[in-house]
Design a protein around this motif. Structure first.
Motif, PDB file in Angstrom:
ATOM      1  N   PRO A   1       1.397  17.434  -0.742  1.00 48.53           N
ATOM      2  CA  PRO A   1       0.569  17.074   0.740  1.00 48.53           C
ATOM      3  C   PRO A   1      -0.764  17.699   0.690  1.00 48.53           C
ATOM      4  CG  PRO A   1       3.087  17.474   1.083  1.00 48.53           C
ATOM      5  CD  PRO A   1       2.775  17.728  -0.446  1.00 48.53           C
ATOM      6  N   GLY A   2      -1.578  16.989   1.170  1.00 47.43           N
ATOM      7  CA  GLY A   2      -2.922  17.602   1.431  1.00 47.43           C
ATOM      8  C   GLY A   2      -3.803  17.761   0.256  1.00 47.43           C
ATOM      9  N   ARG A   3      -3.392  17.152  -0.858  1.00 43.32           N
ATOM     10  CA  ARG A   3      -4.494  17.368  -2.087  1.00 43.32           C
ATOM     11  C   ARG A   3      -5.030  15.872  -2.375  1.00 43.32           C
ATOM     12  NH1 ARG A   3      -1.241  21.127  -6.694  1.00 43.32           N
ATOM     13  NH2 ARG A   3      -1.089  22.796  -5.452  1.00 43.32           N
ATOM     14  N   PRO A   4      -6.150  15.746  -3.039  1.00 46.82           N
ATOM     15  CA  PRO A   4      -6.516  14.489  -3.102  1.00 46.82           C
ATOM     16  C   PRO A   4      -5.662  13.599  -4.020  1.00 46.82           C
ATOM     17  CG  PRO A   4      -8.273  16.370  -3.644  1.00 46.82           C
ATOM     18  CD  PRO A   4      -6.774  16.854  -3.453  1.00 46.82           C
ATOM     19  N   ALA A   5      -5.678  12.448  -4.010  1.00 48.54           N
ATOM     20  CA  ALA A   5      -4.903  11.375  -4.741  1.00 48.54           C
ATOM     21  C   ALA A   5      -5.149  11.289  -6.244  1.00 48.54           C
ATOM     22  CB  ALA A   5      -5.053  10.000  -4.405  1.00 48.54           C
ATOM     23  N   ILE A   6      -4.093  11.546  -7.146  1.00 49.91           N
ATOM     24  CA  ILE A   6      -4.521  11.510  -8.459  1.00 49.91           C
ATOM     25  C   ILE A   6      -4.096  10.147  -9.088  1.00 49.91           C
ATOM     26  CG2 ILE A   6      -3.690  13.977  -8.689  1.00 49.91           C
ATOM     27  CD1 ILE A   6      -0.862  12.891  -9.491  1.00 49.91           C
ATOM     28  N   ARG A   7      -3.738   9.287  -8.569  1.00 49.83           N
ATOM     29  CA  ARG A   7      -3.462   8.047  -8.831  1.00 49.83           C
ATOM     30  C   ARG A   7      -3.703   6.981  -8.007  1.00 49.83           C
ATOM     31  NH1 ARG A   7      -3.680  10.417 -12.964  1.00 49.83           N
ATOM     32  NH2 ARG A   7      -2.282  10.802 -14.703  1.00 49.83           N
ATOM     33  N   VAL A   8      -3.733   5.589  -8.305  1.00 52.31           N
ATOM     34  CA  VAL A   8      -3.615   4.576  -7.658  1.00 52.31           C
ATOM     35  C   VAL A   8      -2.892   3.380  -8.199  1.00 52.31           C
ATOM     36  CG1 VAL A   8      -5.934   3.493  -8.309  1.00 52.31           C
ATOM     37  CG2 VAL A   8      -5.044   2.723  -5.935  1.00 52.31           C
ATOM     38  N   LEU A   9      -1.908   2.927  -7.195  1.00 52.13           N
ATOM     39  CA  LEU A   9      -0.984   1.759  -7.820  1.00 52.13           C
ATOM     40  C   LEU A   9      -1.629   0.436  -7.142  1.00 52.13           C
ATOM     41  CD1 LEU A   9       2.396   3.461  -7.406  1.00 52.13           C
ATOM     42  CD2 LEU A   9       1.538   2.250  -9.427  1.00 52.13           C
ATOM     43  N   ILE A  10      -1.760  -0.567  -7.704  1.00 55.61           N
ATOM     44  CA  ILE A  10      -2.678  -1.702  -7.510  1.00 55.61           C
ATOM     45  C   ILE A  10      -1.723  -2.884  -7.804  1.00 55.61           C
ATOM     46  CG2 ILE A  10      -4.799  -3.339  -7.793  1.00 55.61           C
ATOM     47  CD1 ILE A  10      -6.279  -0.880  -8.550  1.00 55.61           C
ATOM     48  N   ARG A  11      -1.606  -3.728  -6.764  1.00 54.74           N
ATOM     49  CA  ARG A  11      -0.924  -5.255  -6.858  1.00 54.74           C
ATOM     50  C   ARG A  11      -2.084  -6.046  -6.593  1.00 54.74           C
ATOM     51  NH1 ARG A  11       4.957  -5.308  -4.504  1.00 54.74           N
ATOM     52  NH2 ARG A  11       4.664  -7.552  -5.061  1.00 54.74           N
ATOM     53  N   ALA A  12      -1.852  -7.301  -7.330  1.00 49.55           N
ATOM     54  CA  ALA A  12      -2.770  -8.492  -7.090  1.00 49.55           C
ATOM     55  C   ALA A  12      -2.522  -9.600  -7.497  1.00 49.55           C
ATOM     56  CB  ALA A  12      -4.245  -7.942  -7.718  1.00 49.55           C
ATOM     57  N   ARG A  13      -2.662 -10.749  -6.742  1.00 54.48           N
ATOM     58  CA  ARG A  13      -2.304 -11.994  -7.012  1.00 54.48           C
ATOM     59  C   ARG A  13      -3.748 -12.872  -7.715  1.00 54.48           C
ATOM     60  NH1 ARG A  13       2.601 -14.347  -5.865  1.00 54.48           N
ATOM     61  NH2 ARG A  13       3.090 -12.618  -4.606  1.00 54.48           N
ATOM     62  N   LYS A  14      -3.290 -13.673  -9.048  1.00 54.32           N
ATOM     63  CA  LYS A  14      -4.419 -14.460  -9.540  1.00 54.32           C
ATOM     64  C   LYS A  14      -4.670 -15.590  -8.632  1.00 54.32           C
ATOM     65  CE  LYS A  14      -5.387 -17.189 -13.591  1.00 54.32           C
ATOM     66  NZ  LYS A  14      -4.724 -17.478 -14.964  1.00 54.32           N
ATOM     67  N   GLY A  15      -6.091 -15.637  -8.346  1.00 54.21           N
ATOM     68  CA  GLY A  15      -6.359 -16.950  -7.557  1.00 54.21           C
ATOM     69  C   GLY A  15      -6.322 -16.815  -6.141  1.00 54.21           C
ATOM     70  N   SER A  16      -5.649 -15.809  -5.505  1.00 52.37           N
ATOM     71  CA  SER A  16      -5.569 -15.787  -4.130  1.00 52.37           C
ATOM     72  C   SER A  16      -6.933 -15.315  -3.437  1.00 52.37           C
ATOM     73  CB  SER A  16      -4.498 -14.465  -3.983  1.00 52.37           C
ATOM     74  OG  SER A  16      -4.357 -14.174  -2.418  1.00 52.37           O
ATOM     75  N   ARG A  17      -6.912 -15.560  -2.285  1.00 53.43           N
ATOM     76  CA  ARG A  17      -7.995 -15.518  -1.550  1.00 53.43           C
ATOM     77  C   ARG A  17      -7.682 -14.518  -0.182  1.00 53.43           C
ATOM     78  NH1 ARG A  17     -11.813 -20.696  -1.137  1.00 53.43           N
ATOM     79  NH2 ARG A  17     -11.997 -21.031  -3.144  1.00 53.43           N
ATOM     80  N   ALA A  18      -6.462 -13.920  -0.047  1.00 46.77           N
ATOM     81  CA  ALA A  18      -5.873 -12.967   0.787  1.00 46.77           C
ATOM     82  C   ALA A  18      -6.716 -11.703   0.910  1.00 46.77           C
ATOM     83  CB  ALA A  18      -4.635 -12.639   0.680  1.00 46.77           C
TER      84      ALA A  18
END
Length: 251
Positions: free
Chosen positions: A199-216
């Motif tokens: 807690p209180g520390r900068p983020a070390i990783r990022v988890l990303i999800r995405a969908r091919k062709g979506s415009r959301a």
């Protein structure tokens, strides 16, 4: 190679790993393996699979798994681990940054996957002054990219996915802008979740999800904190390491 297999997810996944000093599966692999919940029989491709931890975890959940790995030594481990865990997995040895013709010759087909998961190399040569390449060749290869390779890697992810297919990836937190640039015009419905060591520390990783062709539109999810201030695991982190589903986000 480790003399005895490591246990992940409460012992449900057993994994032979390379010797100490090489790139070994750990918390990053655990988080990526829990990022997407595939339907039974979904085709899941783990790009840059290493010893197979992430893809085999999806295989144990009922997915049809392809593990893609460039380094022959790691591909041998992935095969051994697939057999150890009784997961039927296709092991494809190829360079993801090679031409489409070379990828097809190795056994990959475009628009053949429902889900692609990947932990790409974290450092681009010449752009990360603090990064010192490991003297271990396998670890150095797993951690370093050439200039522009992240965009090419994401392009390969899109090439493999069916329209509407899902991408899941983990990267350094400070690489989020570069990841978003690579995803642009290829993916939509992008969500990012910061991961903090404490807690209180900068983020070390990022988890990303995405969908091919979506415009959301893009969405930023609540953070995941791995450890309490005293260094003990948070309940959410402990649950993920046991192989439990991702904790529900607040309403």
């Amino acid at each position: 190679m480790s003399a005895e297999p490591d246990n992940l997810f409460g012992g449900r996944l057993r994994l032979y790993q390379p010797a100490r000093g090489a790139h070994r599966a750990g918390t990053d692999a655990v988080l990526l393996a829990r990022l997407i919940d595939p339907v039974a029989g979904a085709h899941v491709c783990d790009l840059g699979a290493g010893s197979g931890a992430v893809g085999l975890a999806y295989g144990l959940a009922g997915a049809r798994v392809t593990l893609v790995e460039r380094e022959p030594e790691m591909a041998v481990l992935a095969r051994r681990n697939a057999a150890l865990n009784r997961v039927e997995a296709a092991i494809v040895e190829t360079d993801l940054l090679a031409s489409a013709a070379a990828r097809r010759a190795a056994g990959l087909e475009p628009e053949s996957q429902d889900i692609v998961v990947t932990n790409p190399p974290f450092f681009e040569d010449g752009k990360s002054p603090a990064h010192r390449p490991s003297p271990n060749a396998l670890r150095a290869a797993a951690h370093s990219f050439g200039a522009g390779d992240l965009d090419a890697w994401i392009r390969t992810c899109a090439w493999l996915l069916r329209p509407g297919g899902q991408l899941g990836l983990i990267h350094r937190a400070d690489a989020l802008p570069a990841c978003l640039r690579a995803l642009d015009r290829r993916f939509g419905s992008v969500t990012a979740r910061p991961v903090h060591a404490r807690p209180g520390r900068p983020a070390i990783r990022v988890l990303i999800r995405a969908r091919k062709g979506s415009r959301a539109p893009f969405g930023l999810l609540p953070p995941l904190v791995l450890q309490e201030a005293d260094g003990t695991s948070t309940p959410e982190s402990s649950a993920l390491h046991r192989g439990e589903p991702w904790p529900a986000d607040p309403a």
